[in-house]
Design an enzyme around this catalytic site. Structure first.
Site, PDB file in Angstrom:
ATOM      1  N   THR A 242      -8.102   6.110   3.313  1.00  0.00           N
ATOM      2  CA  THR A 242      -6.931   6.503   2.531  1.00  0.00           C
ATOM      3  C   THR A 242      -7.366   7.596   1.570  1.00  0.00           C
ATOM      4  O   THR A 242      -8.043   7.336   0.573  1.00  0.00           O
ATOM      5  CB  THR A 242      -6.351   5.311   1.760  1.00  0.00           C
TER       6      THR A 242
ATOM      7  N   LYS B  63       1.044   6.490   3.894  1.00  0.00           N
ATOM      8  CA  LYS B  63       0.159   5.419   3.434  1.00  0.00           C
ATOM      9  C   LYS B  63       0.174   5.316   1.908  1.00  0.00           C
ATOM     10  O   LYS B  63       0.218   4.214   1.349  1.00  0.00           O
ATOM     11  CB  LYS B  63      -1.262   5.666   3.929  1.00  0.00           C
TER      12      LYS B  63
ATOM     13  N   LYS C 216      -7.368   4.146  -7.191  1.00  0.00           N
ATOM     14  CA  LYS C 216      -7.665   5.425  -6.537  1.00  0.00           C
ATOM     15  C   LYS C 216      -6.454   5.935  -5.761  1.00  0.00           C
ATOM     16  O   LYS C 216      -6.090   7.115  -5.851  1.00  0.00           O
ATOM     17  CB  LYS C 216      -8.874   5.255  -5.608  1.00  0.00           C
TER      18      LYS C 216
END
Length: 292
Positions: free
Chosen positions: A97, A172, A240
């Site tokens: 990701t 995502k 993150k």
């Protein structure tokens, strides 16, 4: 199963994904920054690569599942990175990701060598990685998606082609933003409910009988009730992803005030030392603020 697979990144997700490739009969070579993590898979039949260059040199497809954009940069662009072994027909499957800009930059560099890339971030947590039931969200050429579908289906059960390179990563990050809202709402409700004398089980039972029911609430609610904060998806990694989403929102001039506020709650959990615990451990930060 004729394609030789290289797998980079043997953390909580990657180690399980690579094991499924081995089980499905793909010749698999592995690399990890901490080489010791490769040992269990090598004992099960995988080959060991000493560098990403060597990994790519001995693979037709390299699958990556690493922590963040910096780790992708090291894997691809370092002096011993896989880019040096890229060649016509070589494929790179990015399951990490990371930001859409990162995946587009990797694709452009690989195409200069006659290779190509497909971004394919996953959802399903460590249980999905273990059981081979992950969902892939892909971005890139449709033909490359179709070419790499057998590889993805050795690790998952569905792959949705979202569009051009960068759009899989965007979807995502949107998904992880939704998770952030769901978990924040659940944890705030649990903390308030407990102060009002309600049990977690009662709160979750009502939620699950309602129009806003979700398997996610049952899964995380049960974990919180048991005080089970074993990592499925670490707070550090969700922060993150929240940061990557907010950076893209800023670039696109799309306001995300809710996510910005929620990130600060997760940041508080990190500051209290819970960064490596599962994301549902964010409830501890709320409990502390509520005096529980």
């Amino acid at each position: 199963m004729s394609k030789r697979i290289g797998f980079a990144g043997l953390g909580l997700m990657g180690s399980r994904m690579a094991r499924n490739l081995l089980k499905k009969g793909f010749p698999t070579t592995v690399w990890n920054r901490t080489a010791e993590r490769c040992e269990p898979l090598v004992k099960e039949g995988a080959k060991l690569a000493r560098t990403p260059f060597e990994l790519a040199e001995h693979s037709d497809v390299v699958v990556a599942c690493v922590a963040d954009p910096a780790a992708v940069e090291r894997l691809v662009f370092a002096e011993d990175g896989l880019l040096g072994a890229a060649r016509p027909g070589f494929r790179y499957l990015e399951c990490s990701t990371v930001s859409p800009d990162t995946t587009r930059r990797v694709q452009a560099a690989l195409r200069e060598h006659g290779a190509d890339a497909l971004e394919a971030p996953v959802t399903g947590s460590k249980n999905g990685a273990l059981n081979g039931t992950l969902l892939f969200m892909t971005g890139g050429e449709t033909a490359v998606h179709e070419e790499l579908l057998p590889v993805m289906m050795a690790m998952g059960t569905k792959a949705i082609h979202c569009g051009a390179m960068g759009q899989g990563s965007t979807v995502k990050l949107i998904g992880n933003s939704v998770i952030s809202f769901m978990l924040e709402a659940l944890c705030e409700g649990i903390v308030l409910g407990r102060k009002a004398g309600l049990s977690i089980e009662t709160i979750v039972e009502v939620i699950q009988a309602s129009g806003y029911a979700s398997p996610y609430y049952a899964f995380k609610g049960a974990a919180i009730a048991k005080r089970d904060f074993e990592e499925h998806f670490a707070i550090d990694l969700l922060v993150k992803d929240q940061t990557l989403m907010l950076e893209q929102a800023a670039a696109l001039q799309a306001p995300m005030p809710g996510l910005a506020a929620i990130r600060e709650v997760f940041q508080a959990a990190r500051a209290q030392g819970h960064g490596r615990e599962d994301i549902c451990a964010v409830v501890k930060a709320l409990e502390k603020s509520a005096g529980l």
